[in-house]
Design a protein around this motif. Sequence first.
Motif, short mmCIF file in Angstrom:
data_model
loop_
_atom_site.label_atom_id
_atom_site.label_comp_id
_atom_site.label_asym_id
_atom_site.label_seq_id
_atom_site.Cartn_x
_atom_site.Cartn_y
_atom_site.Cartn_z
N GLY A 276 0.82 -1.20 0.00
CA GLY A 276 0.00 0.00 0.00
C GLY A 276 0.86 1.25 0.00
O GLY A 276 2.08 1.20 0.15
N GLY A 277 0.19 2.38 -0.19
CA GLY A 277 0.92 3.65 -0.18
C GLY A 277 0.12 4.75 -0.82
O GLY A 277 -1.09 4.63 -1.01
N LEU A 278 0.83 5.82 -1.15
CA LEU A 278 0.23 7.00 -1.76
C LEU A 278 0.57 7.02 -3.24
O LEU A 278 1.73 6.85 -3.63
N VAL A 279 -0.44 7.23 -4.07
CA VAL A 279 -0.24 7.26 -5.51
C VAL A 279 -1.15 8.33 -6.11
O VAL A 279 -2.22 8.62 -5.55
N GLN A 280 -0.73 8.89 -7.21
CA GLN A 280 -1.56 9.89 -7.88
C GLN A 280 -2.65 9.22 -8.70
O GLN A 280 -2.50 8.07 -9.13
N ALA A 281 -3.72 9.94 -8.91
CA ALA A 281 -4.80 9.43 -9.74
C ALA A 281 -4.24 9.03 -11.10
O ALA A 281 -3.41 9.73 -11.69
N GLY B 198 -6.22 -10.41 6.96
CA GLY B 198 -5.03 -9.64 7.25
C GLY B 198 -5.38 -8.38 8.03
O GLY B 198 -6.55 -8.08 8.28
N GLN B 199 -4.35 -7.63 8.38
CA GLN B 199 -4.55 -6.43 9.21
C GLN B 199 -4.88 -5.21 8.37
O GLN B 199 -5.29 -4.19 8.90
N GLY B 200 -4.72 -5.31 7.06
CA GLY B 200 -5.05 -4.22 6.17
C GLY B 200 -3.84 -3.37 5.79
O GLY B 200 -2.89 -3.25 6.55
N THR B 201 -3.92 -2.79 4.61
CA THR B 201 -2.88 -1.87 4.15
C THR B 201 -3.56 -0.66 3.53
O THR B 201 -4.54 -0.80 2.78
N GLN B 202 -3.06 0.52 3.85
CA GLN B 202 -3.69 1.76 3.41
C GLN B 202 -3.29 2.08 1.97
O GLN B 202 -2.10 2.05 1.61
N VAL B 203 -4.29 2.39 1.18
CA VAL B 203 -4.07 2.89 -0.19
C VAL B 203 -4.71 4.28 -0.26
O VAL B 203 -5.89 4.43 0.03
N THR B 204 -3.91 5.25 -0.64
CA THR B 204 -4.39 6.62 -0.76
C THR B 204 -4.11 7.11 -2.17
O THR B 204 -2.97 7.07 -2.62
N VAL B 205 -5.16 7.57 -2.85
CA VAL B 205 -5.02 8.06 -4.21
C VAL B 205 -5.32 9.55 -4.20
O VAL B 205 -6.42 9.98 -3.85
N SER B 206 -4.32 10.33 -4.59
CA SER B 206 -4.48 11.78 -4.60
C SER B 206 -4.97 12.25 -5.97
O SER B 206 -4.64 11.67 -7.00
N SER B 207 -5.73 13.33 -5.94
CA SER B 207 -6.29 13.87 -7.20
C SER B 207 -5.34 14.87 -7.85
O SER B 207 -4.35 15.28 -7.28
N LYS C 59 -8.29 5.81 -8.88
CA LYS C 59 -9.08 7.01 -8.70
C LYS C 59 -9.09 7.42 -7.23
O LYS C 59 -8.90 6.56 -6.36
N PRO C 60 -9.32 8.68 -6.94
CA PRO C 60 -9.38 9.08 -5.52
C PRO C 60 -10.40 8.27 -4.72
O PRO C 60 -10.17 8.00 -3.53
N GLU C 61 -11.47 7.85 -5.35
CA GLU C 61 -12.48 7.05 -4.64
C GLU C 61 -12.02 5.63 -4.34
O GLU C 61 -12.72 4.89 -3.64
N ASP C 62 -10.85 5.25 -4.83
CA ASP C 62 -10.28 3.94 -4.47
C ASP C 62 -9.53 4.03 -3.14
O ASP C 62 -9.06 3.00 -2.63
#
Length: 123
Positions: free
Chosen positions: A9-14, A114-123, A86-89
């Motif tokens: 997981g992590g931060l990714v752009q749209a 699992g414990q989960g992994t954060q996915v953040t999609v920036s616009s 997409k940001p809504e993901d």
Amino acid sequence: QVQLMESGGGLVQAGGSLRLSCAASGSISSIGAMGWHRQAPGNQRELVGTITRGGNTNYADFAKGRFTISRDNAKNTVYLQMNSLKPEDTAVYYCNADIIRYSGSRYYNGNYWGQGTQVTVSS
């Protein structure tokens, strides 16, 4: 005992891509269906898709054409390839699996998360 551990997981752009992995470990006899779910803040957990041991997949409508689930049975690992994000993901992504574990000479069937992994999609 059995554990599922997500990573990737992590931060990714749209419009970008991420590949999540989920490895099962412990006293595992066999693994049946595996799947991915996600939960965004304020929302209920929802199914992303599933994959059988033989590789048959099923996806939620929002995942079709963008997400691909695969697995490596030798490594007890399931993957989630996410493209055109997409940001809504944005959500915490969880894997789960139907696992037969052993303890001594006994076998037990259970569904593990699992414990989960954060996915953040920036616009």
